[in-house]
Design a protein around this motif. Structure first.
Motif, mmCIF file in Angstrom:
data_model
loop_
_atom_site.group_PDB
_atom_site.id
_atom_site.type_symbol
_atom_site.label_atom_id
_atom_site.label_comp_id
_atom_site.label_asym_id
_atom_site.label_seq_id
_atom_site.Cartn_x
_atom_site.Cartn_y
_atom_site.Cartn_z
ATOM 1 N N LYS A 225 55.636 23.107 111.466
ATOM 2 C CA LYS A 225 54.572 22.108 111.495
ATOM 3 C C LYS A 225 53.240 22.670 110.997
ATOM 4 O O LYS A 225 52.178 22.113 111.294
ATOM 5 C CB LYS A 225 54.391 21.588 112.929
ATOM 6 C CG LYS A 225 55.635 20.958 113.527
ATOM 7 C CD LYS A 225 56.050 19.706 112.760
ATOM 8 C CE LYS A 225 57.268 19.057 113.392
ATOM 9 N NZ LYS A 225 57.703 17.841 112.634
ATOM 10 N N SER A 226 53.275 23.757 110.251
ATOM 11 C CA SER A 226 52.029 24.368 109.792
ATOM 12 C C SER A 226 51.312 23.463 108.793
ATOM 13 O O SER A 226 51.936 22.637 108.113
ATOM 14 C CB SER A 226 52.311 25.724 109.142
ATOM 15 O OG SER A 226 53.115 25.576 108.000
ATOM 16 N N ALA A 227 50.006 23.633 108.699
ATOM 17 C CA ALA A 227 49.202 22.782 107.808
ATOM 18 C C ALA A 227 49.545 23.024 106.343
ATOM 19 O O ALA A 227 49.666 22.080 105.560
ATOM 20 C CB ALA A 227 47.719 23.053 108.054
ATOM 21 N N LEU A 228 49.696 24.272 105.960
ATOM 22 C CA LEU A 228 50.069 24.624 104.589
ATOM 23 C C LEU A 228 51.526 25.063 104.556
ATOM 24 O O LEU A 228 51.974 25.830 105.414
ATOM 25 C CB LEU A 228 49.179 25.752 104.072
ATOM 26 C CG LEU A 228 47.743 25.379 103.685
ATOM 27 C CD1 LEU A 228 46.892 26.618 103.517
ATOM 28 C CD2 LEU A 228 47.730 24.542 102.413
ATOM 29 N N LYS A 229 52.255 24.597 103.545
ATOM 30 C CA LYS A 229 53.674 24.925 103.423
ATOM 31 C C LYS A 229 54.052 25.112 101.962
ATOM 32 O O LYS A 229 53.377 24.615 101.057
ATOM 33 C CB LYS A 229 54.547 23.807 104.002
ATOM 34 C CG LYS A 229 54.402 23.579 105.493
ATOM 35 C CD LYS A 229 55.294 22.420 105.920
ATOM 36 C CE LYS A 229 55.139 22.121 107.394
ATOM 37 N NZ LYS A 229 55.973 20.971 107.795
ATOM 38 N N ILE A 230 55.152 25.815 101.767
ATOM 39 C CA ILE A 230 55.776 25.852 100.451
ATOM 40 C C ILE A 230 56.469 24.504 100.251
ATOM 41 O O ILE A 230 57.297 24.094 101.071
ATOM 42 C CB ILE A 230 56.817 26.980 100.353
ATOM 43 C CG1 ILE A 230 56.183 28.331 100.677
ATOM 44 C CG2 ILE A 230 57.463 26.996 98.976
ATOM 45 C CD1 ILE A 230 55.179 28.806 99.667
ATOM 46 N N GLY A 231 56.108 23.785 99.202
ATOM 47 C CA GLY A 231 56.652 22.447 99.000
ATOM 48 C C GLY A 231 57.467 22.331 97.726
ATOM 49 O O GLY A 231 57.114 22.906 96.694
ATOM 50 N N LEU A 232 58.571 21.581 97.805
ATOM 51 C CA LEU A 232 59.403 21.287 96.635
ATOM 52 C C LEU A 232 59.146 19.852 96.178
ATOM 53 O O LEU A 232 59.255 18.912 96.967
ATOM 54 C CB LEU A 232 60.885 21.436 96.984
ATOM 55 C CG LEU A 232 61.544 22.793 96.753
ATOM 56 C CD1 LEU A 232 63.000 22.741 97.194
ATOM 57 C CD2 LEU A 232 61.458 23.212 95.302
ATOM 58 N N ASN A 233 58.796 19.710 94.905
ATOM 59 C CA ASN A 233 58.631 18.382 94.319
ATOM 60 C C ASN A 233 59.990 17.946 93.786
ATOM 61 O O ASN A 233 60.447 18.413 92.741
ATOM 62 C CB ASN A 233 57.594 18.422 93.206
ATOM 63 C CG ASN A 233 57.227 17.039 92.713
ATOM 64 O OD1 ASN A 233 58.054 16.132 92.676
ATOM 65 N ND2 ASN A 233 55.968 16.878 92.325
ATOM 66 N N THR A 234 60.626 17.076 94.523
ATOM 67 C CA THR A 234 62.004 16.699 94.184
ATOM 68 C C THR A 234 62.123 16.027 92.823
ATOM 69 O O THR A 234 63.158 16.111 92.157
ATOM 70 C CB THR A 234 62.571 15.769 95.266
ATOM 71 O OG1 THR A 234 61.698 14.645 95.423
ATOM 72 C CG2 THR A 234 62.694 16.497 96.593
ATOM 73 N N SER A 235 61.052 15.365 92.382
ATOM 74 C CA SER A 235 61.120 14.676 91.088
ATOM 75 C C SER A 235 60.984 15.649 89.927
ATOM 76 O O SER A 235 61.522 15.414 88.840
ATOM 77 C CB SER A 235 60.022 13.611 91.006
ATOM 78 O OG SER A 235 58.740 14.202 91.137
ATOM 79 N N SER A 236 60.288 16.755 90.135
ATOM 80 C CA SER A 236 60.089 17.728 89.056
ATOM 81 C C SER A 236 61.146 18.830 89.048
ATOM 82 O O SER A 236 61.347 19.493 88.027
ATOM 83 C CB SER A 236 58.701 18.383 89.181
ATOM 84 O OG SER A 236 57.676 17.406 89.136
ATOM 85 N N CYS A 237 61.794 19.040 90.184
ATOM 86 C CA CYS A 237 62.753 20.141 90.300
ATOM 87 C C CYS A 237 63.983 19.890 89.441
ATOM 88 O O CYS A 237 64.600 18.819 89.493
ATOM 89 C CB CYS A 237 63.168 20.309 91.758
ATOM 90 S SG CYS A 237 64.373 21.625 92.021
ATOM 91 N N THR A 238 64.348 20.873 88.617
ATOM 92 C CA THR A 238 65.526 20.779 87.751
ATOM 93 C C THR A 238 66.737 21.490 88.338
ATOM 94 O O THR A 238 67.763 21.611 87.668
ATOM 95 C CB THR A 238 65.209 21.385 86.374
ATOM 96 O OG1 THR A 238 64.885 22.772 86.532
ATOM 97 C CG2 THR A 238 64.049 20.649 85.714
#
Length: 533
Positions: A225-238
């Protein structure tokens, strides 16, 4: 954002924290003051928590700082502060250099049952004051033992080799340092742990952090629940898999485009490798959904991996069994010993100054080895069975083999990170009775051989041991236990071999206050002279 700079900053901070922590354990010339060492270890999670429970002071709120950092940024402690985590990263770095694999890591399912079971066991042990479990699992304490019992002896050996060469050339900038004789059981245990950690990190990155370590598991729960996270953009991910191939936590599931945040140690290795900006470090979580852990994710770990990672937890039992018929230093006590001598064995071990009591000390010490490494006389040694299984590897005062407690030293209590040893001012320490000297007349060379000795009396700083008339013009020791502080300055120089010492210190289960020695008025008179020079 330039994620390469972010990664390099994290690596620089990690190396800084690791170097300072290592130096605090291997400072063979005692260059670093005690208060600096305390500042270096301020942010170590479990030691700080234990100390805060004892003294409730701002000097022990490092664990709260770590929790705040985790809420804001994720597992900063695991990525840049924890010495064992950084040590694993070092092994992983060299593994990658040697490997020819293009994809070094790949996603692995989480072993939630093992992780949370060990976390629950650790919490119960903390509440029950059963520190042996915490000592075996705590990453800082495990790293400290590696530094103290594996790395420091090598550094001392190298120092002595160079010092010997320089001294042959009439250069005395370095001096020879005695290498402490660590009990073979402790050396084997720490070396075994070191090898297992090296192997696991070489093959699987941060496996220990995300399978065994209770601190990592606890901070992992917060980091979800941390404020900053490593995020994956599902629309851009190949789904090219580059990010997963460098993820040392093996927590990026490319197939389902998910990240297990409870296992992410925030190393930032994944950020610079993505060619499509599909992965970032952000407050936006819409495209970075929490992983839906399916029942298959909760399957048991492979037998081979479980055995490897849990090997270090059971090593102490086998070591104790190996030494079951020996004393703390591997010297066999023959049941058919010389009947003319009387065994001089302690009923209670001698706990270090600041412990207050053996029971309290055993419940708080995580056996990190920092006080042992810092002790100038090397009298502090790791225990094997002096305290029983509950105190395995915790320091005790080994007067018979190692040394004695310096009357003017309180270094161990000044640097203890857990509060197991509370700070004792020198004046208070000099009146703290760790134990009481016991004289065994039957073993004394004055009684047995009719020869002069007096080594015990000569070294006693409080004059609790005095020589009194005996026979044939000889004098023999007499102990005043009221002013004895149990420092071992009498036991250590006694010429009679252990376990038949003619004088030894019986430990106090609860430390007491000794009486002040009577101050003798000086009989020396100044000679009056005509000239003052």
């Amino acid at each position: 954002m330039n994620y390469t700079i972010l990664k390099k900053t994290r690596v620089a901070l990690a190396l800084l924290f690791f170097s300072l922590t290592l130096l605090s354990f291997v400072d063979i010339y005692e260059i670093i003051p005690e208060h600096i060492i305390s500042n270096i270890i301020f942010l170590q999670f479990l030691p700080s928590l234990l100390k805060f429970i004892q003294i409730t002071s701002l000097t022990a709120v490092g664990f709260l700082v770590i929790i705040v950092f985790t809420v804001l940024f994720g597992r900063i402690y695991c990525s840049a502060i924890c010495p064992l985590g950084i040590l694993q990263d070092i092994f992983t770095f060299f593994a990658k250099l040697k490997s020819k694999k293009k994809r070094f890591f790949k996603f692995k399912k989480a072993s939630t049952k093992i992780r949370y079971s060990l976390l629950i066991i650790s919490i119960v042990s903390l509440l029950a004051g059963f520190s042996i479990v915490l000592s075996l699992l705590d990453p800082y304490s495990n790293a400290g033992r590696i530094f103290t019992y594996n790395i420091k002896p090598v550094i001392i050996w190298g120092n002595n080799l160079i010092a010997n060469i320089l001294q042959n050339q009439k250069i005395y900038s370095l001096h020879i340092i005695d290498i402490s004789q660590t009990p073979i059981a402790i050396a084997i245990y720490t070396l075994l742990f070191f090898i297992v950690i090296a192997y696991l990190s070489y093959k699987r990155g941060r496996l220990f952090c995300n399978l065994i370590c209770p601190v990592g598991t606890f901070l992992g729960l917060i980091s979800k629940k941390s404020a900053l996270k490593i995020g994956l953009n599902t629309s851009s991910c190949t789904q090219c898999g580059k990010c997963a191939s460098v993820c040392k936590s093996e927590c990026i599931d490319i197939k389902n485009k998910e990240i297990d945040y409870s296992r992410c140690v925030l190393c930032f290795d994944c950020l610079p490798v993505c060619d499509y900006n599909a992965i970032d470090y952000t407050t936006k979580t819409k495209s970075a959904q929490e992983p839906n852990i399916s029942p298959s994710h909760q399957k048991k770990f492979s037998r081979r991996t479980a055995i490897s990672t849990l090997l270090t937890l059971t090593a102490s039992t086998s070591v104790l069994a190996q030494h079951g018929q020996h004393n703390g230093h591997g010297k066999h006590i023959n049941s058919g010993h010389n009947k003319e001598y009387k065994l001089s064995l302690r009923k209670n071990p001698v706990a270090p100054p600041g412990a207050r009591s053996i029971e309290r000390f055993n419940s708080l010490c995580t056996a990190c080895g920092l006080c042992i490494s810092a002790c100038p006389t090397q009298v502090l040694q790791p225990s094997i069975k002096e305290y029983g299984l509950i105190g395995f590897m915790q320091p005790h005062m080994d007067y018979a083999h190692a040394g004695f407690c310096n009357f003017d030293c309180n270094r161990c209590s000044e640097i203890c990170p857990t509060g197991a040893l509370l700070t004792l001012p020198i004046e208070e320490k000099q009146l703290t009775q760790l134990g009481k000297a016991v004289f065994v007349k039957q073993n004394c060379v004055v009684h047995r051989d009719g020869t002069d000795c007096g080594a015990c009396s000569e070294h006693c700083p409080t004059k609790a041991v005095n020589m009194v008339p005996y026979r044939d013009g000889l004098v023999i020791p007499q102990v005043n236990q009221e002013i004895c502080i149990g420092c071992g300055a009498c036991e250590h120089p006694c010429p009679v071999e252990y376990p038949y010492k003619a004088i030894y210190v019986e430990g106090n289960a609860i430390h007491q206050k000794a009486k002040k020695p009577a101050t003798e008025e000086s009989t020396y008179k100044t000679v009056e002279e005509d000239f003052p020079f």
